[in-house]
Design a protein around this motif. Structure first.
Motif, short mmCIF file in Angstrom:
data_model
loop_
_atom_site.label_atom_id
_atom_site.label_comp_id
_atom_site.label_asym_id
_atom_site.label_seq_id
_atom_site.Cartn_x
_atom_site.Cartn_y
_atom_site.Cartn_z
N THR A 191 -44.56 -62.69 -20.52
CA THR A 191 -43.25 -62.70 -19.46
C THR A 191 -43.46 -61.43 -18.60
O THR A 191 -42.82 -61.86 -17.45
N ALA A 192 -43.86 -60.35 -18.81
CA ALA A 192 -43.72 -59.41 -17.90
C ALA A 192 -44.56 -59.55 -16.56
O ALA A 192 -44.54 -59.21 -15.72
N ILE A 193 -45.74 -60.32 -17.03
CA ILE A 193 -46.59 -60.49 -16.01
C ILE A 193 -46.49 -62.18 -15.16
O ILE A 193 -47.39 -62.62 -14.53
N ARG A 194 -45.56 -62.62 -15.54
CA ARG A 194 -45.32 -64.10 -15.14
C ARG A 194 -44.31 -63.98 -13.91
O ARG A 194 -43.28 -63.33 -14.11
N PRO A 195 -44.78 -64.69 -12.79
CA PRO A 195 -43.87 -64.66 -11.53
C PRO A 195 -42.53 -65.15 -11.79
O PRO A 195 -42.47 -66.22 -12.77
N ASP A 196 -41.53 -64.85 -11.00
CA ASP A 196 -40.08 -65.65 -11.57
C ASP A 196 -40.04 -67.11 -11.34
O ASP A 196 -39.51 -67.69 -11.91
N SER A 197 -41.05 -67.62 -10.33
CA SER A 197 -41.16 -69.14 -10.07
C SER A 197 -41.46 -69.66 -11.57
O SER A 197 -40.77 -70.90 -11.50
N GLU A 198 -42.34 -69.21 -12.02
CA GLU A 198 -42.79 -69.91 -13.51
C GLU A 198 -41.95 -69.36 -14.54
O GLU A 198 -41.69 -70.23 -15.46
N LEU A 199 -41.25 -68.28 -14.19
CA LEU A 199 -40.45 -67.98 -15.43
C LEU A 199 -39.27 -68.75 -15.75
O LEU A 199 -38.95 -69.08 -16.86
N TYR A 200 -38.38 -68.86 -14.61
CA TYR A 200 -37.03 -69.70 -14.63
C TYR A 200 -37.50 -71.22 -14.74
O TYR A 200 -37.21 -71.72 -13.54
N PHE A 259 -43.29 -54.99 -12.85
CA PHE A 259 -43.56 -53.56 -13.24
C PHE A 259 -43.01 -52.64 -12.04
O PHE A 259 -42.41 -51.55 -12.14
N GLN A 260 -43.56 -53.22 -10.92
CA GLN A 260 -43.22 -52.39 -9.66
C GLN A 260 -41.68 -52.21 -9.38
O GLN A 260 -41.06 -51.35 -9.09
N ASP A 261 -40.97 -53.56 -9.74
CA ASP A 261 -39.38 -53.71 -9.54
C ASP A 261 -38.88 -52.50 -10.60
O ASP A 261 -37.99 -51.54 -10.16
N LEU A 262 -39.41 -52.59 -11.84
CA LEU A 262 -38.90 -51.62 -12.83
C LEU A 262 -39.02 -49.99 -12.37
O LEU A 262 -37.93 -49.18 -12.48
N PHE A 263 -40.20 -49.80 -11.66
CA PHE A 263 -40.22 -48.25 -11.34
C PHE A 263 -39.49 -48.22 -9.83
O PHE A 263 -39.01 -47.02 -9.44
N PHE A 322 -36.29 -46.07 -14.60
CA PHE A 322 -37.01 -46.14 -15.72
C PHE A 322 -38.10 -44.85 -16.11
O PHE A 322 -37.94 -44.52 -17.14
N PRO A 323 -38.80 -44.34 -14.99
CA PRO A 323 -39.67 -42.99 -15.44
C PRO A 323 -38.73 -42.00 -16.14
O PRO A 323 -39.18 -41.33 -16.87
N ARG A 324 -37.60 -42.00 -15.52
CA ARG A 324 -36.43 -40.89 -15.79
C ARG A 324 -36.09 -41.13 -17.45
O ARG A 324 -36.24 -40.03 -18.39
N TRP A 363 -35.28 -60.91 -16.90
CA TRP A 363 -36.09 -61.11 -18.02
C TRP A 363 -37.45 -60.57 -17.59
O TRP A 363 -38.10 -59.81 -18.63
N GLY A 364 -38.01 -60.66 -16.51
CA GLY A 364 -39.35 -60.18 -16.10
C GLY A 364 -39.22 -58.47 -16.30
O GLY A 364 -40.00 -57.95 -17.13
N GLN A 365 -38.29 -58.08 -15.69
CA GLN A 365 -38.36 -56.40 -15.88
C GLN A 365 -37.88 -56.11 -17.14
O GLN A 365 -38.33 -54.85 -17.74
N LEU A 366 -37.26 -56.75 -17.75
CA LEU A 366 -36.66 -56.26 -19.32
C LEU A 366 -37.97 -56.35 -20.13
O LEU A 366 -38.27 -55.29 -21.09
N MET A 367 -38.58 -57.44 -19.97
CA MET A 367 -40.03 -57.45 -20.71
C MET A 367 -40.96 -56.25 -20.30
O MET A 367 -41.77 -55.74 -21.38
N ALA A 368 -41.00 -55.92 -19.07
CA ALA A 368 -41.86 -55.07 -18.70
C ALA A 368 -41.45 -53.80 -19.27
O ALA A 368 -42.35 -52.87 -19.78
N GLY A 369 -40.17 -53.40 -19.16
CA GLY A 369 -39.55 -52.21 -19.75
C GLY A 369 -39.85 -52.17 -21.22
O GLY A 369 -40.17 -51.25 -21.82
N ALA A 370 -39.88 -53.18 -22.00
CA ALA A 370 -39.83 -53.22 -23.44
C ALA A 370 -41.27 -53.05 -23.78
O ALA A 370 -41.43 -52.15 -24.75
N LEU A 371 -42.16 -53.48 -23.09
CA LEU A 371 -43.57 -53.20 -23.16
C LEU A 371 -43.84 -51.76 -23.02
O LEU A 371 -44.65 -51.10 -23.76
N LEU A 372 -43.53 -51.11 -21.81
CA LEU A 372 -43.89 -49.84 -21.41
C LEU A 372 -43.15 -48.82 -22.49
O LEU A 372 -43.66 -47.89 -22.88
#
Lengths: 283, 322
Positions: free
Chosen positions: A34-43, A64-68, A73-75, A248-257
């Motif tokens: 999910t974290a590496i899937r583009p939004d167009s495929e995600l939804y 991941f870029q959006d998350l940062f 998130f780094p904080r 969801w994309g950012q959520l899963m990226a955040g969960a992973l990191l």
């Protein structure tokens, strides 16, 4: 060894184990994909024709870029790390001393104190968060990392104490007696002889404590309010969901990191973990 | 201690004369005090007892007081005796939450124990890649609950659910299942996620217990013609029982007081159908700000936890006595 036929080995061993492995790890795979899937495929609806749910044709790092770029998130990572380290240090210090006292010294009330520490371990944070919120407010610690650094030890100390107490009991008394005959003081023997032997126990207590505080949620949810003060679990919940919209994309990226640091700590120390548990089970 | 204390050096010399190594045995006043086990124990226990007293015992007493008052955020409130408890008991959402908590704890614990035991028995065998499989199986337990629960929530998503997709492709369903938008389904989903998360803890602890059992016993039983089931029930299980009791009690306490999983998965919804005591207490006490009522709701956990802990202490004491 108990000998068995090959088909039996498959039916009773390989197949169940494979099912366990897939069932256990699938949610993590799903996080990653999910974290590496583009939004167009995600939804895209689950019944869409050209749905390819288990892989992605256009992997992207945009989440991941959006998350940062768009969140702090780094904080959160740093806050979680700092709070986990500080509360682990406090708990190890207290637990080491208390565990030694309960495991190796004879004094009146030893049994009572041991039992009460054990009982405090069983008091869940969800029973105390409301009065604690009041106390934190009274001490003016709300929205500071200290609110968590001081309250996390309440569930970490009992745990460290019990684990280390069991460990200390397994160290033979003669070692200490030899040191004392050689002129070491009781305190000196504790510091120079017993603590170094207990290093594996201390390490496993530390790993447990670190991950427990990395995991903690309800105190962090109740005591912290500003976005840049939050820990990873609370930040992900409160900042990556706006109203009804889940990123969801950012959520899963955040969960992973947010999961990787603890997973790495464990993969290095998994043997200690099992030994620590074996020790506490035997103890 | 800059100034030498009168009499200190004299008695130190006395000790030095009595011991063979003069150099190592000239302890200061402080270290000599520490020779008393009672004093040393007091000093060593002080930090732990202080912190626990301040942040467990005191809040606990305060929680009991809060639960008997109508304190809310910004309102000092007054003493109302048992009004909060009576109000909670007559509240249908509270009753649902209480029932849910018992239901959730019961089924999740059963599943965790059964699957955890099975997994432990599998992992206790020798096979290639044992270490990496063991490490991998621990992941659900290690990863922060909130984060992994999000992954599940995403898998249960009504429109994009991968589980619906799999069940549909497999021919099990024709329309999507309302995983989290139906109260009953939602509760079972929570139980599944809790089982997934807690099973590794059971497995690894039971595995640790299994490894303390000598393989000779199994072999002897098998030479006597005992089959797998018989060996498990009559050799392994009796020896594993003390560990199992500890894990089950621990898990009951954790599950009964669970908060994170429901908070993320359903938030207590739909229409309060999946609230647990902790999530309902949070909603009333923190989200609504009625501290007194919230404290009363969370105190309803106490009798159950107390009984569980009491039973365990009794069991442990009996074991030590035996």
């Amino acid at each position: 060894m108990v000998i068995e036929r090959r088909w039996k080995r498959w039916v009773y061993f390989y197949i169940p184990l494979t099912v366990f492995v897939i069932g256990t790890l699938f949610p993590f795979y799903w996080m990653l994909i999910t974290a590496i899937r583009p939004d167009s495929e995600l939804y895209r609806s689950w019944r869409a024709v050209n749905n390819a749910p288990f892989w992605t044709l256009h992997p992207t790092l945009e989440h991941f870029q959006d998350l940062f770029a768009k969140t702090t998130f780094p904080r959160w990572l740093w806050n979680t790390f700092f709070i986990a380290c500080a509360s682990t240090a406090i708990s190890l210090f207290c637990g080491l001393l208390a565990g030694y006292a309960l495991g190796r010294l004879k004094f009146p009330l030893a049994g009572t104190i041991g039992t009460s520490i054990f009982v405090t371990y069983l008091v869940p944070p969800t029973l105390l968060f409301i009065p604690l919120a009041n106390i934190i407010r009274a001490f003016q610690l709300g929205d500071t990392p200290w609110a968590l650094i001081l309250t996390y030890p309440t569930f970490l100390i009992p745990f460290c104490t019990w684990l280390l107490m069991g460990y200390f009991k397994t160290i033979p008394k003669e070692l200490e007696e030899c040191a004392r005959i050689d002129g070491a003081t009781r305190f000196g023997a504790m510091i120079r002889i017993i603590f170094p032997i207990a290093v594996p126990g201390i390490l496993s207590a530390g790993i447990f404590a670190f991950t427990l505080s990395w995991n903690e949620f309800i105190y962090a949810l109740v005591f912290l309010s500003s976005p840049e003060k939050k820990t990873v679990p609370v930040g992900v919940v409160s900042e990556l969901i706006r109203g009804d919209i889940y990123f969801w994309g950012q959520l899963m990226a955040g969960a992973l990191l947010g999961s990787i640091p603890v997973a790495v700590v464990y993969s290095f120390f998994v043997e200690y973990y099992v030994t620590g548990l074996t020790g506490s089970v035997k103890g | 201690m800059k100034k030498p204390i009168a009499g200190g050096s004299g008695s130190a010399a006395g000790i030095a004369a009595a011991l063979p190594h003069a150099e190592a045995s000239r302890p200061g006043r402080m270290t000599r005090w520490l020779e008393s086990e009672r004093l040393l124990a007091t000093l060593l226990l002080a930090p732990a007892v202080l912190l626990l007293g301040l942040f467990i015992a005191y809040p606990f007493v305060m929680g009991v007081w809060l639960s008997m008052s109508n304190v809310s955020v910004g309102n000092p409130g007054e003493f109302v005796w048992f009004r909060n408890f009576i109000k909670a008991w007559n509240d249908s959402i509270f009753r649902t939450a209480f029932g849910n908590t018992v239901f959730y704890t019961f089924w999740a614990t059963i599943f965790k124990l059964a699957l955890g035991m099975w997994l432990a028995l599998l992992l206790n065998r020798h096979f290639r890649g044992k270490r990496i499989v063991r490490a991998g199986m621990l992941l659900p337990f290690i990863v922060p609950t909130v984060l992994s629960t999000f992954a599940w929530r995403w898998m249960f998503d009504p429109t994009f659910s991968v589980l619906n997709w799999m069940l549909y492709q497999g021919g099990f369903i024709t329309t999507k299942l309302p995983f989290l938008s139906d109260g009953t389904y939602g509760m079972w989903c929570a139980i599944v996620v809790n089982t997934w998360r807690g099973m590794p803890f059971f497995a690894i602890t039971l595995l640790a217990g299994l490894q303390t059992i000598s393989p000779d016993l199994q072999e002897a039983a098998s030479l006597d013609g005992a089959n797998g089931w018989y060996r498990f029930w009559h050799v392994t299980w009796p020896l594993l029982k003390p560990v199992t009791v500890v894990v089950v009690v621990f898990s009951i306490i954790q599950t009964f007081s669970d908060f994170q999983l429901i908070y993320v998965l359903t938030g207590g919804g739909p229409a309060n159908a999946t609230h647990l005591l902790a999530t309902y207490a949070y909603q009333i006490g923190i989200a609504t700000g009625l501290l007194g009522e919230g404290a009363a709701i969370s105190l309803f956990m106490l009798p159950v936890l107390f009984i569980v802990v009491w039973l365990q202490l009794r069991y442990l004491r009996r074991l030590e006595g035996a």
